[in-house]
Design an enzyme around this catalytic site. Structure first.
Site, PDB file in Angstrom:
ATOM      1  N   GLY A   1     -16.500   0.701 -39.022  1.00 48.68           N
ATOM      2  CA  GLY A   1     -16.422  -0.271 -40.625  1.00 48.68           C
ATOM      3  C   GLY A   1     -15.363  -0.789 -40.638  1.00 48.68           C
ATOM      4  O   GLY A   1     -14.949  -2.101 -40.445  1.00 48.68           O
ATOM      5  N   HIS A   2     -14.224  -0.116 -40.478  1.00 46.59           N
ATOM      6  CA  HIS A   2     -12.803  -0.544 -40.598  1.00 46.59           C
ATOM      7  C   HIS A   2     -12.477  -1.655 -39.540  1.00 46.59           C
ATOM      8  O   HIS A   2     -11.911  -2.549 -39.504  1.00 46.59           O
ATOM      9  CB  HIS A   2     -11.629   0.666 -40.449  1.00 46.59           C
TER      10      HIS A   2
ATOM     11  N   GLY B   1      -6.980   4.748 -44.216  1.00 41.07           N
ATOM     12  CA  GLY B   1      -7.260   5.486 -42.819  1.00 41.07           C
ATOM     13  C   GLY B   1      -8.389   6.286 -42.619  1.00 41.07           C
ATOM     14  O   GLY B   1      -9.337   6.076 -43.317  1.00 41.07           O
TER      15      GLY B   1
ATOM     16  N   ARG C   1     -15.382   9.237 -46.042  1.00 40.49           N
ATOM     17  CA  ARG C   1     -15.880  10.582 -46.685  1.00 40.49           C
ATOM     18  C   ARG C   1     -16.987  11.210 -45.936  1.00 40.49           C
ATOM     19  O   ARG C   1     -17.566  12.387 -46.215  1.00 40.49           O
ATOM     20  CB  ARG C   1     -16.281  10.171 -48.104  1.00 40.49           C
TER      21      ARG C   1
ATOM     22  N   LEU D   1      -9.830   6.044 -39.869  1.00 35.69           N
ATOM     23  CA  LEU D   1     -10.511   4.905 -39.528  1.00 35.69           C
ATOM     24  C   LEU D   1     -12.046   5.013 -38.730  1.00 35.69           C
ATOM     25  O   LEU D   1     -12.059   5.878 -37.918  1.00 35.69           O
ATOM     26  CB  LEU D   1      -9.673   3.874 -38.604  1.00 35.69           C
TER      27      LEU D   1
END
Ligand code: AMP
Length: 289
Positions: free
Chosen positions: A35-36, A30, A187, A32
């Site tokens: 990239g995801h 999650g 992050r 998100l």
């Protein structure tokens, strides 16, 4: 788009699909970002149905504070997934996945689990293997998508399907970066302005290391990178390693001359990997050489 919290309800829905439908799967934790979404978009192109899971897996965190502070943005995630055209989202609770035993299985990935992240994050890849194996058993996809951002994890998953003899094609996807080069990561949202401004130094240094690798030994490049970080006012290098892409073993050419080095490198793929602390936030990145 449909959202499922229980294994049974997701499996019921998947079982209704035409037998010839191909299922693509993108596991995530999650928070998100683009990239995801790049993985999900590729999965949508290559499959009839795409399942995305959102699950912050406790067993892969070696650091409790990192787990406790992991960003959770489920409402925004669901909006993004709806917009991109995802079919099914699986959002299980910890007890749905682990019942009352929050514990990893132990895996032998043939040694790659002991390199790099494996050295610095105790038990991390047992946790990753445990959750991905569990999710594969639930979703039973034909194809599953993983980012090269976590390159060692991608190799671990390829090994996992080999050991478990699963017929799942593992697809590696390119690293998606911010405009300034910082690899996108959930992050990153936890970085203070000072660290966020400093962070593009990571990819800049990787690119320079790549250039140097054309003419210098792996050992010299490694020393150069270590020095660059030593001189950096706020970013702290945890490790920098040049390794073979398959074995993930560090390339050690200390005593070879230039010609021997060239011979050895021919036909082999190497990659530079690093982990950096930006304050208490640990960032990883890598580059093909
Ligand atoms: P995570 O939610 O961090 O577990 O990531 C879920 C998947 O997305 C993993 O396969 C990651 O490697 C991949 N991923 C995360 N960030 C990126 C990125 N910047 N570019 C490409 N793939 C990524």
């Amino acid at each position: 788009m449909e959202v499922f919290k229980s294994i049974i309800s997701l499996q019921e829905e998947i079982s209704k699909l035409n037998i010839n439908s191909s299922v693509g799967f993108v596991p995530t934790m999650g928070a998100l970002h683009k990239g995801h979404l790049s993985l999900i978009k590729q999965a949508l192109k290559e499959n009839d149905v795409v399942v995305v899971s959102i699950f912050v897996n406790p067993t892969q965190f070696d650091n409790k504070a990192d787990l406790d502070k992991y960003p959770i943005t489920i409402e925004a995630d669901l909006k993004l997934l709806e917009k991109v055209g995802c079919d099914y989202v699986f959002v299980p609770s910890v007890s749905e996945i682990y019942s009352d035993k929050i514990q990893s299985r132990h895996f032998d990935f043939g040694g790659i689990e002991h390199e790099m992240e494996g050295k610095f994050r105790d038990g991390h890849f047992d946790g990753v293997g445990t959750i991905v194996d569990r999710l594969f058993a639930i979703v039973k996809p034909q194809k599953a998508y993983f980012g090269e951002k976590d390159f060692q994890q991608l190799q671990i998953i390829k090994k996992l399907v080999e050991i478990e003899q699963k017929e799942i094609e593992i697809i590696g996807c390119k690293i998606f970066r911010e405009k300034d080069g910082l690899a996108m990561s959930s992050r990153n949202t936890r970085l203070s302005l000072e660290f966020r401004e400093a962070a593009p130094f990571i990819y800049k240094t990787l690119k320079k290391a790549k250039k140097k690798f054309g003419t210098k030994s792996a050992n010299k490049v490694t020393k150069w990178v270590e020095k660059k970080f030593k001189n950096h006012p706020i970013l702290k290098l945890e490790y920098f390693v040049i390794a073979n892409e398959k074995s993930l073993k560090t390339l050690d050419e200390k005593r070879e001359n230039r010609e021997e080095r060239r011979e050895k490198r021919l036909g082999q793929d190497y990659r530079a990997f690093l982990a950096v602390f930006a304050g208490e936030i640990r960032l990883i990145d890598n580059i093909g050489l």
